[in-house]
Design a protein around this motif. Structure first.
Motif, mmCIF file in Angstrom:
data_model
loop_
_atom_site.group_PDB
_atom_site.id
_atom_site.type_symbol
_atom_site.label_atom_id
_atom_site.label_comp_id
_atom_site.label_asym_id
_atom_site.label_seq_id
_atom_site.Cartn_x
_atom_site.Cartn_y
_atom_site.Cartn_z
ATOM 1 N N SER A 154 0.860 -1.179 0.000
ATOM 2 C CA SER A 154 0.000 0.000 0.000
ATOM 3 C C SER A 154 0.894 1.226 0.000
ATOM 4 C CB SER A 154 -0.898 0.014 1.234
ATOM 5 O OG SER A 154 -1.705 1.166 1.245
ATOM 6 N N ILE A 155 1.201 1.715 -1.198
ATOM 7 C CA ILE A 155 2.107 2.850 -1.339
ATOM 8 C C ILE A 155 1.306 4.065 -1.749
ATOM 9 C CG2 ILE A 155 4.088 3.749 -2.623
ATOM 10 C CD1 ILE A 155 5.015 0.904 -2.954
ATOM 11 N N PRO A 156 1.382 5.164 -1.001
ATOM 12 C CA PRO A 156 0.617 6.349 -1.360
ATOM 13 C C PRO A 156 1.136 6.964 -2.648
ATOM 14 C CG PRO A 156 2.142 6.850 0.420
ATOM 15 C CD PRO A 156 2.212 5.362 0.199
ATOM 16 N N MET A 157 0.222 7.591 -3.385
ATOM 17 C CA MET A 157 0.617 8.278 -4.604
ATOM 18 C C MET A 157 1.581 9.402 -4.271
ATOM 19 S SD MET A 157 0.241 8.702 -7.891
ATOM 20 C CE MET A 157 -1.303 8.060 -8.484
ATOM 21 N N PRO A 158 2.756 9.470 -4.943
ATOM 22 C CA PRO A 158 3.699 10.533 -4.654
ATOM 23 C C PRO A 158 3.186 11.870 -5.168
ATOM 24 C CG PRO A 158 4.432 9.267 -6.521
ATOM 25 C CD PRO A 158 3.220 8.566 -5.971
ATOM 26 N N GLY A 159 3.892 12.929 -4.753
ATOM 27 C CA GLY A 159 3.526 14.245 -5.241
ATOM 28 C C GLY A 159 2.734 15.021 -4.230
ATOM 29 N N PRO A 160 3.408 15.715 -3.298
ATOM 30 C CA PRO A 160 2.686 16.478 -2.280
ATOM 31 C C PRO A 160 1.946 17.644 -2.905
ATOM 32 C CG PRO A 160 5.020 17.007 -2.237
ATOM 33 C CD PRO A 160 4.856 15.881 -3.211
ATOM 34 N N SER A 166 -0.005 11.901 -23.087
ATOM 35 C CA SER A 166 1.004 10.944 -23.551
ATOM 36 C C SER A 166 2.105 10.773 -22.513
ATOM 37 C CB SER A 166 1.601 11.425 -24.878
ATOM 38 O OG SER A 166 0.616 11.476 -25.888
ATOM 39 N N ARG A 167 2.551 11.876 -21.909
ATOM 40 C CA ARG A 167 3.574 11.789 -20.866
ATOM 41 C C ARG A 167 3.078 11.010 -19.663
ATOM 42 N NH1 ARG A 167 6.683 15.941 -18.117
ATOM 43 N NH2 ARG A 167 4.874 17.309 -18.107
ATOM 44 N N MET A 168 1.820 11.261 -19.289
ATOM 45 C CA MET A 168 1.241 10.545 -18.156
ATOM 46 C C MET A 168 1.232 9.044 -18.418
ATOM 47 S SD MET A 168 -1.983 13.015 -17.261
ATOM 48 C CE MET A 168 -2.787 11.760 -16.235
ATOM 49 N N TYR A 169 0.798 8.645 -19.607
ATOM 50 C CA TYR A 169 0.691 7.213 -19.884
ATOM 51 C C TYR A 169 2.076 6.561 -19.930
ATOM 52 C CZ TYR A 169 -0.984 2.838 -21.730
ATOM 53 O OH TYR A 169 -1.278 1.509 -21.879
ATOM 54 N N GLU A 170 3.030 7.260 -20.547
ATOM 55 C CA GLU A 170 4.377 6.698 -20.610
ATOM 56 C C GLU A 170 4.956 6.508 -19.211
ATOM 57 O OE1 GLU A 170 8.750 7.576 -22.632
ATOM 58 O OE2 GLU A 170 7.204 9.127 -22.635
ATOM 59 N N ARG A 171 4.785 7.514 -18.343
ATOM 60 C CA ARG A 171 5.288 7.391 -16.974
ATOM 61 C C ARG A 171 4.546 6.305 -16.199
ATOM 62 N NH1 ARG A 171 8.804 10.813 -14.453
ATOM 63 N NH2 ARG A 171 10.135 11.786 -16.025
ATOM 64 N N PHE A 172 3.254 6.182 -16.463
ATOM 65 C CA PHE A 172 2.473 5.172 -15.750
ATOM 66 C C PHE A 172 2.957 3.765 -16.078
ATOM 67 C CE2 PHE A 172 -1.138 2.224 -15.736
ATOM 68 C CZ PHE A 172 -1.459 2.268 -14.395
ATOM 69 N N VAL A 173 3.074 3.451 -17.372
ATOM 70 C CA VAL A 173 3.453 2.076 -17.737
ATOM 71 C C VAL A 173 4.912 1.782 -17.413
ATOM 72 C CG1 VAL A 173 1.701 1.881 -19.523
ATOM 73 C CG2 VAL A 173 3.965 2.727 -20.136
ATOM 74 N N ARG A 174 5.736 2.833 -17.262
ATOM 75 C CA ARG A 174 7.144 2.627 -16.941
ATOM 76 C C ARG A 174 7.430 2.733 -15.440
ATOM 77 N NH1 ARG A 174 10.445 2.606 -21.354
ATOM 78 N NH2 ARG A 174 9.553 3.339 -23.310
ATOM 79 N N ALA A 175 6.385 2.994 -14.653
ATOM 80 C CA ALA A 175 6.592 3.170 -13.210
ATOM 81 C C ALA A 175 6.918 1.844 -12.542
ATOM 82 C CB ALA A 175 5.343 3.785 -12.578
ATOM 83 N N GLU A 176 7.428 1.935 -11.335
ATOM 84 C CA GLU A 176 7.720 0.735 -10.561
ATOM 85 C C GLU A 176 6.433 -0.033 -10.290
ATOM 86 O OE1 GLU A 176 9.655 2.168 -7.092
ATOM 87 O OE2 GLU A 176 11.556 2.597 -8.111
ATOM 88 N N PHE A 177 6.506 -1.337 -10.421
ATOM 89 C CA PHE A 177 5.317 -2.178 -10.304
ATOM 90 C C PHE A 177 4.681 -2.069 -8.926
ATOM 91 C CE2 PHE A 177 3.392 -6.325 -9.286
ATOM 92 C CZ PHE A 177 2.400 -6.335 -10.246
ATOM 93 N N SER A 178 5.498 -1.952 -7.885
ATOM 94 C CA SER A 178 4.947 -1.867 -6.532
ATOM 95 C C SER A 178 4.085 -0.615 -6.374
ATOM 96 C CB SER A 178 6.081 -1.851 -5.504
ATOM 97 O OG SER A 178 6.962 -0.772 -5.749
ATOM 98 N N THR A 179 4.455 0.465 -7.048
ATOM 99 C CA THR A 179 3.657 1.691 -6.993
ATOM 100 C C THR A 179 2.367 1.521 -7.771
ATOM 101 O OG1 THR A 179 5.660 3.037 -6.800
ATOM 102 C CG2 THR A 179 3.647 4.152 -7.492
ATOM 103 N N ILE A 180 2.454 0.959 -8.963
ATOM 104 C CA ILE A 180 1.274 0.767 -9.810
ATOM 105 C C ILE A 180 0.253 -0.115 -9.118
ATOM 106 C CG2 ILE A 180 0.461 -0.316 -11.946
ATOM 107 C CD1 ILE A 180 3.056 0.626 -13.245
ATOM 108 N N ARG A 181 0.728 -1.179 -8.463
ATOM 109 C CA ARG A 181 -0.174 -2.118 -7.822
ATOM 110 C C ARG A 181 -0.963 -1.468 -6.690
ATOM 111 N NH1 ARG A 181 2.445 -7.487 -5.552
ATOM 112 N NH2 ARG A 181 3.535 -5.899 -4.320
#
Length: 603
Positions: free
Chosen positions: A50-56, A153-168
């Motif tokens: 359970s990792i919180p979304m980053p970005g304060p 497009s930037r959002m999607y690229e960062r999303f699919v390339r993000a660390e799996f533990s964060t995405i999950r």
């Protein structure tokens, strides 16, 4: 090409494990003599991270600066054209005051020039404003939509390339809401900014300059009212920001609920849960309505306040003008020109006031979108992917929480031509073990290696190129069968595709389709049965030139005869290492090695 724009991001989120392991790599054929082994390994399942979304939360000016530097500044050509057209439109509107002033003087002098000068000036300003307004709206809207496209497009690229533990850890519906509802709010903000901010600001400034030129006393009297209205507008803007953030978060939660219930219609109906689902959805929609109405209520205050401000200003102008007229110090042509200039600036002021609400909603949405952009990407590494199928785990341990082990000093080794089965009941960590092997999560201790290549956090994307993966939940995309299979190898020929289909016992039903491998299978492959989809997923993995084939309950939807035929094909792969996760004891007789998982003792 598969139409990825038509695929739900919620599906992509739930299937990210499949997405991140689709790149291909060449293999080498290695034949080894094998012996059957049977060991027991202790494991313990645990809930996902359970990792919180980053970005304060950031200040408004910081978000605006980032928007300018990252999204807007690079489109300077469109900005320049938009600025020119906006200024031209604004100056044309302000020009009406000068036209009235000039024509009134001619009327007072009873000049015959009025007969040709009036239509010339009036129609000239009208045509000027109409043309500049038309092209300004086209150019500024293109600017706003282009910025949104690039951000998405930037959002999607960062999303699919993000660390799996964060995405999950992310709710699919919330992610989907950021790509849709939040982007819509940003698009509205940018379009209104592009169409209104510069144009109305120039129109307001030009109108005030004309008022100063015509009658500086009246102009200063109007200006003195500004300090009264600005604090009120600032408080309303802050309240809109808070409510807009709450509304967008709630929309994300509602989208997640809809995605779950619509995608799980079969479950809803089988449990007779239609009434409960409808009641809960009605509650969610009602809450969303209340939040949206609160934002609308706040935004609705802006126009009346500005309308009152305009009325007070106009009344003040007439009072001062009347007092001056009684003393004989008033010029009718200047006064009429001043009134027209005031009336021209009034709509611009109301538009800018209404723009404040859209800006606050857009900035709240932009903060949420930048949280996606700021996801930490995985690194791929510069070395070549492993071509060896010799996979080994040396004393690998893993725990989601301290003192709650999932895997405890697990060791195994498998080589090409070997058919290794990982066996255990549900909930003992079989899928976690596969996640570690695929590099989706990192082992707490121990070493995972492919030949001479040791798994490390700085080259995970390259690591996964050595694996072909078939998941429990079959993930296919809208498009043709050939397009789906070529996700594994974009250069694969039709002959290679048919060979993979034959290995997966799928060639017969594909040949029976009207268009064969060019048949469109619909979103998620819904035009096919569960068993057909699973066989296509196996064929896709077989088509990928990877030395290790990983299957997670990959034959669960197949009938007994088809399952036996597929397993026979997999056992015949002498140049690949095959890992099959299952809970079924009856499949172990196919294995050259069996790893039995059980729950370890908690510390």
């Amino acid at each position: 090409m598969i139409r990825s724009c038509g695929i739900s991001l919620a599906v992509a989120t739930s299937g990210i494990r499949r997405i991140v392991s689709t790149n291909g790599v060449a293999t080498r054929s290695v034949k080894r003599k094998l012996k059957l082994k049977d060991r027991v390994i202790n494991t313990q399942n645990s809930p996902p991270l359970s990792i919180p979304m980053p970005g304060p939360e950031t200040k408004q000016d910081s978000v605006l600066r980032r928007l300018w530097h990252e999204e807007i500044k690079s489109h300077w050509r469109l900005i320049a054209v938009s600025a020119f057209l906006s200024a031209a439109t604004a100056l044309a509107a302000s020009g009406y005051a000068l036209v009235v002033n000039i024509l009134t003087k001619r009327l007072e002098a009873a000049s015959p020039e009025i007969l040709w000068l009036a239509p010339l000036l009036v129609m000239g300003v009208v045509i000027w404003r109409a043309l500049s307004l038309h092209f300004q709206m086209r150019v500024t809207s293109r600017l706003a939509l282009t910025i949104c496209r690039d951000l998405q497009s930037r959002m999607y690229e960062r999303f699919v390339r993000a660390e799996f533990s964060t995405i999950r850890a992310l709710a699919p519906g919330d992610v989907l809401s950021r790509f849709t509802n939040d982007l819509s709010a940003i698009r509205e903000m940018l379009i209104r900014l592009s169409n209104s901010l510069l144009r109305d600001s120039v129109q307001l400034l030009a109108g005030f300059v004309i008022m100063l030129w015509l009658d500086w006393v009246l102009a200063l009297a109007v200006l003195l009212l500004a300090p009264v209205i600005l604090p009120v507008m600032t408080r309303i803007a802050a309240a809109i920001t808070r409510r807009a953030t709450q509304t967008q978060a709630h929309i994300g939660a509602t989208t997640n609920y809809l995605q779950e219930t619509i995608g799980g219609t079969r479950i809803v109906k089988s449990f007779g849960w239609e009434r409960e689902a409808s009641l809960r959805s009605a509650s969610e929609f009602n809450e969303r309505l209340n939040l949206q109405m609160e934002v609308i209520r706040l935004r609705a205050r802006i126009e009346p306040i500005l309308e009152v401000f305009g009325g007070v200003a106009l009344s003040l102008v007439f009072v001062i003008a009347g007092w001056r007229a009684m003393s004989g110090a008033s010029d009718v042509s200047d006064f009429l020109g001043f009134i027209v200039a005031l009336l021209v600036t009034s709509p611009a002021l109301r538009s800018l006031g209404g723009l404040s609400g859209a800006i606050q909603e857009g900035l709240a949405a932009l903060r949420r979108c930048y949280q996606i952009v700021d996801l930490t990407p995985e690194t791929g590494g510069n070395d070549s992917p492993a071509s060896s199928g010799d996979i080994s785990l040396d004393k690998v341990s893993f725990a989601y929480e301290p003192g709650v082990p999932v895997l405890n000093e697990l060791s195994l080794k498998a080589v090409p031509g070997e058919f290794l089965i990982i066996l255990g009941p549900s909930g003992v960590g079989k899928s976690t073990l596969l996640d570690i092997i695929l590099g989706l999560v990192q082992a707490s201790t121990g070493k995972v290696a492919l030949g001479d290549h040791v798994q490390s956090a700085d080259r995970l994307t390259n690591w996964r190129k050595s694996f072909a993966y078939v998941s429990q939940q079959t993930l296919l995309f809208e498009g043709t069968i050939a397009e789906n299979l070529r996700m594994a190898d974009a250069t694969a020929s039709d002959e290679a595709i048919w060979f993979a289909l034959e290995q997966a016992e799928a060639s017969q039903f594909v040949r029976d389709l009207p268009l064969g491998i060019e048949e469109n299978i619909g979103p998620g492959g819904h035009r096919l049965s569960g068993g057909q989809r699973q066989r296509l997923a196996i064929a896709r993995a077989l088509l990928k030139p990877a030395p290790v084939l990983v299957l997670d309950e990959a034959t669960s939807a197949l009938d007994a005869d088809t399952e036996q035929a597929v397993i026979a094909q997999l056992k015949a792969l002498q140049d690949r290492t095959v890992l099959l996760v299952t809970h079924r004891e009856d499949l172990t007789h196919h294995a050259t090695q069996v790893i039995r998982l059980s729950r370890p003792q908690q510390n």
